[in-house]
Scaffold this motif. Structure first.
Motif, short mmCIF file in Angstrom:
data_model
loop_
_atom_site.label_atom_id
_atom_site.label_comp_id
_atom_site.label_asym_id
_atom_site.label_seq_id
_atom_site.Cartn_x
_atom_site.Cartn_y
_atom_site.Cartn_z
N LYS A 3 19.32 -4.68 -4.09
CA LYS A 3 20.39 -3.75 -4.47
C LYS A 3 20.61 -2.64 -3.45
CE LYS A 3 19.94 -4.69 -9.39
NZ LYS A 3 19.83 -4.13 -10.75
N HIS A 4 19.84 -2.71 -2.34
CA HIS A 4 19.97 -1.72 -1.27
C HIS A 4 19.86 -0.28 -1.81
CE1 HIS A 4 21.06 -5.04 1.31
NE2 HIS A 4 22.02 -5.37 0.47
N LYS A 5 18.86 -0.10 -2.68
CA LYS A 5 18.64 1.24 -3.26
C LYS A 5 17.37 1.84 -2.69
CE LYS A 5 21.06 0.83 -7.68
NZ LYS A 5 20.96 1.02 -9.13
N SER A 6 17.34 3.16 -2.68
CA SER A 6 16.14 3.85 -2.22
C SER A 6 15.11 3.88 -3.34
CB SER A 6 16.49 5.29 -1.81
OG SER A 6 16.86 6.03 -2.96
N PHE A 7 13.86 4.16 -2.97
CA PHE A 7 12.78 4.28 -3.96
C PHE A 7 13.12 5.33 -5.01
CE2 PHE A 7 8.69 6.27 -5.20
CZ PHE A 7 8.09 5.17 -5.79
N ILE B 42 9.98 -3.20 -8.10
CA ILE B 42 10.56 -2.07 -7.36
C ILE B 42 10.98 -2.54 -5.96
CG2 ILE B 42 10.06 0.20 -6.34
CD1 ILE B 42 8.05 0.60 -8.68
N TYR B 43 10.08 -3.28 -5.30
CA TYR B 43 10.35 -3.76 -3.94
C TYR B 43 11.59 -4.67 -3.92
CZ TYR B 43 9.60 -6.48 0.36
OH TYR B 43 9.75 -7.12 1.57
N ASN B 44 11.67 -5.58 -4.90
CA ASN B 44 12.81 -6.50 -4.96
C ASN B 44 14.13 -5.77 -5.18
OD1 ASN B 44 12.17 -9.06 -4.34
ND2 ASN B 44 11.90 -9.79 -6.43
N LYS B 45 14.11 -4.76 -6.08
CA LYS B 45 15.34 -4.01 -6.35
C LYS B 45 15.76 -3.21 -5.12
CE LYS B 45 15.22 -3.67 -11.37
NZ LYS B 45 15.02 -2.81 -12.54
N THR C 136 0.83 -1.21 0.00
CA THR C 136 0.00 0.00 0.00
C THR C 136 0.87 1.26 0.00
OG1 THR C 136 -1.70 -1.19 1.23
CG2 THR C 136 -1.87 1.20 1.21
N ARG C 137 1.90 1.27 0.85
CA ARG C 137 2.78 2.45 0.94
C ARG C 137 3.55 2.65 -0.35
NH1 ARG C 137 6.03 2.66 6.49
NH2 ARG C 137 6.68 4.60 5.53
N LEU C 138 4.03 1.55 -0.93
CA LEU C 138 4.80 1.64 -2.17
C LEU C 138 3.92 2.12 -3.32
CD1 LEU C 138 7.76 1.09 -2.82
CD2 LEU C 138 7.13 -1.21 -3.54
N HIS C 139 2.67 1.62 -3.35
CA HIS C 139 1.73 2.03 -4.39
C HIS C 139 1.42 3.53 -4.29
CE1 HIS C 139 -1.46 1.64 -7.34
NE2 HIS C 139 -2.30 2.26 -6.50
N ALA C 140 1.25 4.01 -3.06
CA ALA C 140 0.97 5.44 -2.85
C ALA C 140 2.16 6.30 -3.31
CB ALA C 140 0.68 5.70 -1.37
N SER C 141 3.38 5.83 -3.00
CA SER C 141 4.59 6.56 -3.44
C SER C 141 4.68 6.58 -4.95
CB SER C 141 5.84 5.89 -2.85
OG SER C 141 5.80 5.89 -1.45
N LEU C 142 4.32 5.44 -5.57
CA LEU C 142 4.38 5.33 -7.03
C LEU C 142 3.39 6.29 -7.69
CD1 LEU C 142 5.90 3.62 -9.15
CD2 LEU C 142 4.00 2.01 -9.12
#
Length: 705
Positions: free
Chosen positions: A250-254, A243-246, A196-202
């Motif tokens: 890869k320890h990357k930010s959104f 996105i979540y997997n990367k 839910t949080r990732l979808h909102a950010s997207l």
């Protein structure tokens, strides 16, 4: 609301009227069979098979697959047998339904073994007809779309299984659209808050990106027009799970992940793909090392496309995929596209290639299955095989071998042929010697050096990646261990008979039958194996034949074996004393492990004797060969570079050092413990003499045990 009539209308775009009628007949049959059954949502159960058939219709699957979709739960839930379905709808449809039914209700976590066995059934069903897995995937897809009515725990279990098994299978079969939906829905069910949080950010970022996306797209379209290239340019969105997997792997930010823009260019033919690539590279500078040609060398699942990363204005990275319409269709539908082209009468080589690759993968599954006894191990091997990206390497003759990323020359050897893997001793990468554990990179040329006398090394299991290699090595070692334990047990048994003035030839049928019964063995070989593995002693067997004899009750006087090399799977050398050829030795028969060899003076031997453990004499073969690890204890005066000098001195004797441990006693003296590989006591004496002659060495010897 979906009805059979609306589905029939959809099917009329690509199926014959007679075929549509057969699908409708299967629907009415299933409707009657499921009468009175309801889903958790409260809907009539028939809505599920109808929805599954509709999913298959969206990828233009053939009428037999659609009929099987209508009937896929009939065997499982209504008591109607396969024979009845075969009589009504034909053997092919019945086989697909039976294959899907065997995969139903797979349990997870608490019943890993059941899940594993069901997955093995799936491999067998797929081998007979690939449509089984396509129907099963569409069944799972509809279940994922209707998870809402299930309890939270069951949702998570189904979602985990989908992410671990079904999404990778869809990927392996090239069905990319389904894989993405499996992953996103599985992610949302497994981690609802994160999703839910990732979808909102997207959603928030999407609005900010819109202007730049349109600007880049317009620039690409303009450049293609100038070059007279007719192509469709589409902005490509990353999906949530990707996105979540990367972010995790890869320890990357959104923000870092969303700073990359992605586009797809669809053109008419392969020649235009390469022309479009040239135009894009003229428009923006390509990023070195990021170009991949999956048209010349397609992925293992049949996927074809050109991939490049270019640097746009203000340093923005832009990922571009260039492909034809057929390639785009195959990228979305994968192996399912085979039936689309087959039904339209167009023998499309790309779809046939995808179908052939899927069949090759399934054959590989069956190979793994043949070499794997544990179904849980089989599933773990297949997960490795499903998830990995590929590298593409060449044989000396220029043939391309596809392997999972991280593969080694040993994986390559087994990919060429099991026998090549079993006899592999060394390799050359790009004509240079390389270790067998080195990870391979795309484009390398690999040559395997083999020897008929060689056999798989158990240490290979520490670095091989492919399921085929792991299964083949384990299978060989298990068979080798069985052969060695039978041979060892037979020799121990024969010597025990001799020590009691018996001969095997003199034993009658009743005596042998009695032996097998009392040792609960099906055959003599099984009895010998038990002796060789230390499960029962040879003395126990002779006491069955001679119940009143007390001779050799302590096990002395039995010399069943001689040591010929350090590589036997049933003979190991105790780490406490590290025996080498020439040492007086004694054998301890350890249950399940075989023979453990100790030096005679070893303190652990005294302990074993006091506990009345099974000990026997053992000897070194006059022809013993190979290197044996032993320990040297060196006392030195501390000085700069002493370890390097010591290592050089030992290397000059042709000896390899396997380990070094330094213990500083005080500022002036140290004790260095070396683990070295030698062939005999004479070899060790030469090494110790060479060390003793060093100026800084005060004493050298083997540690007392």
């Amino acid at each position: 609301m979906l009805t059979i009539d609306s589905l029939s209308h959809r099917l009329s775009s690509y199926l014959e009227p007679t075929q549509i009628n057969r699908v409708k007949r299967a629907y009415y049959y299933a409707e009657q069979a499921h009468a009175g059954q309801y889903r958790r949502s409260g809907e009539a159960y028939i809505t599920h098979p109808l929805a599954v058939a509709n999913i298959l219709a969206s990828i233009h699957m053939d009428h037999q697959s659609l009929m099987a979709a209508m009937l896929h739960d009939v065997i499982e839930d209504t008591g109607i047998g396969k024979a009845a379905i075969s009589h009504q709808f034909g053997e092919q449809v019945a086989n697909i339904v039976d294959g899907v039914s065997k995969l139903a209700k797979i349990e997870y976590e608490t019943q890993a073994e059941k899940q594993a066995k069901n997955f093995q059934k799936m491999a067998m069903a797929m081998a007979r007809d690939l449509r089984v897995i396509v129907v099963k995937l569409s069944d799972r897809l509809h279940n994922m779309r209707t998870l809402g009515a299930l309890p939270a725990e069951k949702k998570r279990r189904i979602a985990k299984e989908t992410l671990e098994i079904y999404a990778p299978i869809a990927h392996r079969l090239g069905m990319n659209d389904w894989r993405i939906e499996f992953e996103d829905r599985g992610f949302a069910a497994m981690h609802p808050l994160r999703a839910t949080r990732l979808h909102a950010s997207l959603q928030q970022v999407r609005g900010n990106r819109k202007t730049l996306v349109e600007k880049i797209q317009a620039a690409i379209e303009l450049r293609l027009q100038r070059e007279s290239i007719d192509g469709l340019v589409i902005g490509r969105e990353k999906h949530l799970f990707s996105i979540y997997n990367k972010m995790r792997s890869k320890h990357k930010s959104f923000k870092e992940i969303m700073d990359v823009y992605a586009f797809r260019i669809i053109v008419e033919d392969i020649d235009t793909c390469y022309r479009a690539l040239g135009a894009i590279h003229n428009l923006y500078k390509p990023k070195p090392g990021e170009f991949k040609d999956y048209i010349a060398i397609s992925k293992e699942n049949g996927y074809q496309s050109l991939h490049t990363v270019i640097i746009g204005t203000q340093g923005v990275p832009i990922e571009v995929q260039i492909r034809t319409k057929e390639m785009d269709e195959l990228a979305s539908r994968g192996v399912a596209a085979h039936w689309l082209y087959k039904s339209s009468g167009d023998d499309d080589s790309a779809s046939a290639g995808s179908y052939d690759r899927a069949n090759r993968w399934i054959k590989r599954l069956l190979e793994i299955q043949q070499h794997t006894n544990s179904s849980v191990e089989f599933v773990e091997n297949v997960k490795i095989d499903l998830f990995r990206d590929e590298v593409y390497v060449f044989t000396p003759k220029g043939e391309i071998i596809e392997l999972p990323a991280g593969s080694t020359p040993v994986d390559f050897a087994y990919a060429v042929h099991t026998q090549v893997g079993n006899t592999c001793v060394a390799c050359r990468i790009n004509d240079r010697p390389a270790p067998l554990s080195q990870q391979l990179e795309s484009g390398q040329k690999i040559k395997i050096i083999s020897s008929e006398k060689s056999q798989p090394n158990p240490n290979w299991l520490n670095f091989v990646i492919t399921a085929k290699a792991r299964a083949a090595i384990r299978h060989y070692l298990k068979n080798q261990r069985h052969t060695e334990s039978v041979e060892l047990g037979k020799r121990m048994f024969m010597r025990a008979l001799t020590n009691n003035n018996l001969q095997f030839d003199q034993l009658n049928h009743d005596q042998i039958t009695g032996l097998l019964e009392k040792t609960t063995s099906e055959s003599l070989d099984e009895m010998y194996e038990s002796v060789g593995l230390g499960r029962i002693t040879a003395l126990t067997i002779t006491s069955i034949l001679l119940p009143d004899s007390d001779e050799n009750r302590d096990g002395t006087g039995i010399t069943p074996i001689s040591i010929e090399s350090p590589d036997s799977l049933l003979i190991s050398f105790a780490r406490c004393c590290r025996p080498i050829p020439g040492d007086p030795v004694v054998a301890h028969l350890s249950t399940g492990k075989g023979v453990v060899v100790h030096r005679e003076p070893c303190k652990n031997v005294s302990d074993l004797r006091s506990k009345k453990e099974s000990l026997s004499d053992i000897s070194w073969s006059p022809n013993v060969t190979g290197e044996f690890l032993t320990i040297i204890r060196v006392e030195v005066k501390s000085e700069r570079g002493i370890i390097a000098s010591l290592a050089t001195r030992i290397a000059n004797t042709g000896t390899s050092i396997e380990g070094i441990q330094v213990d500083e006693r005080d500022a002036e003296n140290s004790v260095i413990t070396l683990t070295v590989a030698v062939t005999s006591r004479v070899h060790l004496a030469n090494v110790m003499r060479s060390i003793r002659n060093m100026r800084s060495v005060t004493s050298v010897g083997r540690p007392k045990t």
